[in-house]
Design a protein around this motif. Structure first.
Motif, PDB file in Angstrom:
ATOM      1  N   LEU A 167       4.618  -1.626   5.804  1.00 37.40           N
ATOM      2  CA  LEU A 167       4.120  -0.696   4.790  1.00 37.40           C
ATOM      3  C   LEU A 167       3.062  -1.303   3.870  1.00 37.40           C
ATOM      4  CD1 LEU A 167       7.507   0.969   3.887  1.00 37.40           C
ATOM      5  CD2 LEU A 167       5.604   1.992   5.149  1.00 37.40           C
ATOM      6  N   ILE A 168       2.996  -2.620   3.820  1.00 34.92           N
ATOM      7  CA  ILE A 168       2.033  -3.287   2.942  1.00 34.92           C
ATOM      8  C   ILE A 168       1.126  -4.168   3.792  1.00 34.92           C
ATOM      9  CG2 ILE A 168       1.749  -4.931   1.043  1.00 34.92           C
ATOM     10  CD1 ILE A 168       4.355  -3.979  -0.109  1.00 34.92           C
ATOM     11  N   ALA A 169      -0.171  -4.111   3.467  1.00 31.79           N
ATOM     12  CA  ALA A 169      -1.162  -4.933   4.158  1.00 31.79           C
ATOM     13  C   ALA A 169      -1.954  -5.728   3.124  1.00 31.79           C
ATOM     14  CB  ALA A 169      -2.100  -4.047   4.978  1.00 31.79           C
ATOM     15  N   ASP A 170      -2.627  -6.763   3.590  1.00 33.48           N
ATOM     16  CA  ASP A 170      -3.435  -7.580   2.687  1.00 33.48           C
ATOM     17  C   ASP A 170      -4.672  -6.829   2.211  1.00 33.48           C
ATOM     18  OD1 ASP A 170      -1.764  -9.808   2.712  1.00 33.48           O
ATOM     19  OD2 ASP A 170      -2.658 -10.531   4.576  1.00 33.48           O
ATOM     20  N   GLU A 171      -5.140  -5.874   2.995  1.00 30.96           N
ATOM     21  CA  GLU A 171      -6.271  -5.026   2.599  1.00 30.96           C
ATOM     22  C   GLU A 171      -6.093  -3.648   3.200  1.00 30.96           C
ATOM     23  OE1 GLU A 171      -9.546  -6.344   5.961  1.00 30.96           O
ATOM     24  OE2 GLU A 171      -9.466  -7.432   4.061  1.00 30.96           O
ATOM     25  N   TRP A 172      -6.708  -2.681   2.558  1.00 33.23           N
ATOM     26  CA  TRP A 172      -6.654  -1.303   3.040  1.00 33.23           C
ATOM     27  C   TRP A 172      -7.331  -1.249   4.391  1.00 33.23           C
ATOM     28  CZ3 TRP A 172      -4.081   2.956   2.074  1.00 33.23           C
ATOM     29  CH2 TRP A 172      -4.579   4.178   2.480  1.00 33.23           C
TER      30      TRP A 172
ATOM     31  N   LYS B 219      -3.733   4.180  -2.071  1.00 33.69           N
ATOM     32  CA  LYS B 219      -4.220   2.929  -1.478  1.00 33.69           C
ATOM     33  C   LYS B 219      -3.501   1.733  -2.085  1.00 33.69           C
ATOM     34  CE  LYS B 219      -8.906   4.215  -0.185  1.00 33.69           C
ATOM     35  NZ  LYS B 219     -10.348   3.922  -0.400  1.00 33.69           N
ATOM     36  N   GLN B 220      -3.306   1.755  -3.384  1.00 34.87           N
ATOM     37  CA  GLN B 220      -2.659   0.635  -4.071  1.00 34.87           C
ATOM     38  C   GLN B 220      -1.218   0.438  -3.599  1.00 34.87           C
ATOM     39  OE1 GLN B 220      -4.424  -1.519  -6.149  1.00 34.87           O
ATOM     40  NE2 GLN B 220      -6.049  -0.254  -5.289  1.00 34.87           N
ATOM     41  N   TYR B 221      -0.532   1.517  -3.258  1.00 33.90           N
ATOM     42  CA  TYR B 221       0.837   1.401  -2.758  1.00 33.90           C
ATOM     43  C   TYR B 221       0.896   0.494  -1.532  1.00 33.90           C
ATOM     44  CZ  TYR B 221       2.118   5.597  -5.497  1.00 33.90           C
ATOM     45  OH  TYR B 221       2.352   6.515  -6.490  1.00 33.90           O
ATOM     46  N   HIS B 222      -0.126   0.573  -0.685  1.00 37.02           N
ATOM     47  CA  HIS B 222      -0.107  -0.136   0.590  1.00 37.02           C
ATOM     48  C   HIS B 222      -0.780  -1.507   0.536  1.00 37.02           C
ATOM     49  CE1 HIS B 222       1.732   3.077   2.866  1.00 37.02           C
ATOM     50  NE2 HIS B 222       0.959   3.928   2.218  1.00 37.02           N
ATOM     51  N   LEU B 223      -1.243  -1.929  -0.637  1.00 34.15           N
ATOM     52  CA  LEU B 223      -1.918  -3.222  -0.761  1.00 34.15           C
ATOM     53  C   LEU B 223      -1.001  -4.284  -1.348  1.00 34.15           C
ATOM     54  CD1 LEU B 223      -5.443  -2.220  -2.113  1.00 34.15           C
ATOM     55  CD2 LEU B 223      -4.832  -2.973   0.187  1.00 34.15           C
ATOM     56  N   ARG B 224      -0.900  -5.375  -0.662  1.00 32.80           N
ATOM     57  CA  ARG B 224      -0.140  -6.521  -1.166  1.00 32.80           C
ATOM     58  C   ARG B 224      -0.924  -7.124  -2.333  1.00 32.80           C
ATOM     59  NH1 ARG B 224       0.474  -8.698   3.284  1.00 32.80           N
ATOM     60  NH2 ARG B 224       2.619  -8.081   3.643  1.00 32.80           N
ATOM     61  N   GLY B 225      -0.242  -7.413  -3.415  1.00 32.04           N
ATOM     62  CA  GLY B 225      -0.895  -8.024  -4.563  1.00 32.04           C
ATOM     63  C   GLY B 225      -1.705  -7.054  -5.404  1.00 32.04           C
ATOM     64  N   SER B 226      -1.392  -5.777  -5.362  1.00 29.29           N
ATOM     65  CA  SER B 226      -2.092  -4.801  -6.190  1.00 29.29           C
ATOM     66  C   SER B 226      -1.991  -5.191  -7.664  1.00 29.29           C
ATOM     67  CB  SER B 226      -1.487  -3.408  -5.996  1.00 29.29           C
ATOM     68  OG  SER B 226      -1.990  -2.507  -6.961  1.00 29.29           O
ATOM     69  N   VAL B 227      -3.057  -4.941  -8.398  1.00 31.25           N
ATOM     70  CA  VAL B 227      -3.052  -5.262  -9.834  1.00 31.25           C
ATOM     71  C   VAL B 227      -1.992  -4.460 -10.578  1.00 31.25           C
ATOM     72  CG1 VAL B 227      -5.482  -5.923  -9.851  1.00 31.25           C
ATOM     73  CG2 VAL B 227      -4.846  -3.561 -10.368  1.00 31.25           C
TER      74      VAL B 227
ATOM     75  N   GLU C  23       7.939   2.532  -4.230  1.00 28.60           N
ATOM     76  CA  GLU C  23       9.171   2.626  -3.449  1.00 28.60           C
ATOM     77  C   GLU C  23       9.464   4.066  -3.046  1.00 28.60           C
ATOM     78  OE1 GLU C  23      12.223   1.847  -1.095  1.00 28.60           O
ATOM     79  OE2 GLU C  23      10.778   0.390  -1.843  1.00 28.60           O
ATOM     80  N   LEU C  24       9.206   5.016  -3.939  1.00 26.09           N
ATOM     81  CA  LEU C  24       9.389   6.428  -3.577  1.00 26.09           C
ATOM     82  C   LEU C  24       8.467   6.805  -2.419  1.00 26.09           C
ATOM     83  CD1 LEU C  24       9.691   7.949  -7.148  1.00 26.09           C
ATOM     84  CD2 LEU C  24      11.510   7.835  -5.423  1.00 26.09           C
ATOM     85  N   HIS C  25       7.248   6.285  -2.435  1.00 29.78           N
ATOM     86  CA  HIS C  25       6.318   6.558  -1.338  1.00 29.78           C
ATOM     87  C   HIS C  25       6.794   5.899  -0.046  1.00 29.78           C
ATOM     88  CE1 HIS C  25       2.686   7.526   0.748  1.00 29.78           C
ATOM     89  NE2 HIS C  25       2.467   6.255   1.023  1.00 29.78           N
ATOM     90  N   PHE C  26       7.307   4.693  -0.141  1.00 28.21           N
ATOM     91  CA  PHE C  26       7.785   4.010   1.053  1.00 28.21           C
ATOM     92  C   PHE C  26       8.997   4.719   1.656  1.00 28.21           C
ATOM     93  CE2 PHE C  26       5.866  -0.396  -0.081  1.00 28.21           C
ATOM     94  CZ  PHE C  26       4.593   0.116   0.133  1.00 28.21           C
ATOM     95  N   ILE C  27       9.803   5.328   0.825  1.00 29.18           N
ATOM     96  CA  ILE C  27      10.898   6.149   1.350  1.00 29.18           C
ATOM     97  C   ILE C  27      10.319   7.255   2.224  1.00 29.18           C
ATOM     98  CG2 ILE C  27      12.674   7.852   0.717  1.00 29.18           C
ATOM     99  CD1 ILE C  27      13.273   6.010  -1.731  1.00 29.18           C
ATOM    100  N   HIS C  28       9.206   7.838   1.774  1.00 29.43           N
ATOM    101  CA  HIS C  28       8.551   8.878   2.582  1.00 29.43           C
ATOM    102  C   HIS C  28       8.140   8.338   3.956  1.00 29.43           C
ATOM    103  CE1 HIS C  28       6.077  12.195   3.826  1.00 29.43           C
ATOM    104  NE2 HIS C  28       5.055  11.368   3.980  1.00 29.43           N
ATOM    105  N   HIS C  29       7.660   7.111   4.009  1.00 29.36           N
ATOM    106  CA  HIS C  29       7.265   6.531   5.296  1.00 29.36           C
ATOM    107  C   HIS C  29       8.476   6.282   6.192  1.00 29.36           C
ATOM    108  CE1 HIS C  29       2.906   5.632   5.269  1.00 29.36           C
ATOM    109  NE2 HIS C  29       3.067   5.872   3.972  1.00 29.36           N
ATOM    110  N   ARG C  30       9.613   6.043   5.593  1.00 30.51           N
ATOM    111  CA  ARG C  30      10.837   5.816   6.376  1.00 30.51           C
ATOM    112  C   ARG C  30      11.522   7.130   6.757  1.00 30.51           C
ATOM    113  NH1 ARG C  30      11.939   2.348   1.823  1.00 30.51           N
ATOM    114  NH2 ARG C  30      10.858   0.399   2.194  1.00 30.51           N
TER     115      ARG C  30
END
Length: 161
Positions: free
Chosen positions: A54-59, A109-117, A129-136
């Motif tokens: 669910l998280i990547a280093d860049e979009w 986009k920020q939800y899926h970025l590792r190290g988001s500000v 986390e609510l968004h990631f529940i949607h992906h699951r």
């Protein structure tokens, strides 16, 4: 007085856009009713960010949005606002619509970025986390920003439930 009306229009339009985003996501994003929307979202976005990644280093540059279909309800409403309410309220409406669309895309986009500000803020971590529940569980948490809408739709699922 016009400033108060414009402020109310801005806030009302923002929440109107959030409700429409959630409804369209639910109606078209995971059901093959408009093939391009379904394929771009369900197969594209969910395919690029599956539950185990669910998280990547860049979009991912190949990521596409289906925001164009928001024009279906937004354009007639904007025309109605312009016709009935005048220039200042129309401009406030358009500014709020532009902000709402930008904010939804940006935050998503920020939800899926590792190290988001934004990770240092609890509100962001909760929304992520609510968004990631949607992906699951694709029939839960359709909202992108305003998850209280899912409460009214009966689709909200809290983390750790």
């Amino acid at each position: 007085m016009i400033a108060i009306h414009c402020s109310l229009m801005f806030v009302g339009t923002y929440y109107f856009a959030a409700i429409i985003q959630t409804l369209l996501h639910r109606i078209f994003g995971h059901h093959d009713r408009i093939r391009k929307v379904y394929e771009t979202h369900a197969k594209g976005h969910h395919g690029k960010y599956p539950p185990h990644r669910l998280i990547a280093d860049e979009w991912l540059d190949s990521e596409q949005h289906v925001m164009w279909y928001y024009a279906i309800p937004f354009v007639p409403v904007a025309l109605l606002v312009a016709w009935l309410l005048g220039t200042w309220l129309f401009l406030s409406h358009v500014a709020a619509m532009a902000f709402a669309i930008w904010w939804h895309i940006y935050l998503h986009k920020q939800y899926h970025l590792r190290g988001s500000v934004w990770e240092r803020f609890q509100w962001f971590r909760t929304k992520r986390e609510l968004h990631f529940i949607h992906h699951r569980e694709v029939h839960r948490n359709y909202a992108i920003v305003e998850y209280w809408i899912d409460v009214f739709l009966g689709t909200r699922k809290e983390p750790n439930q």
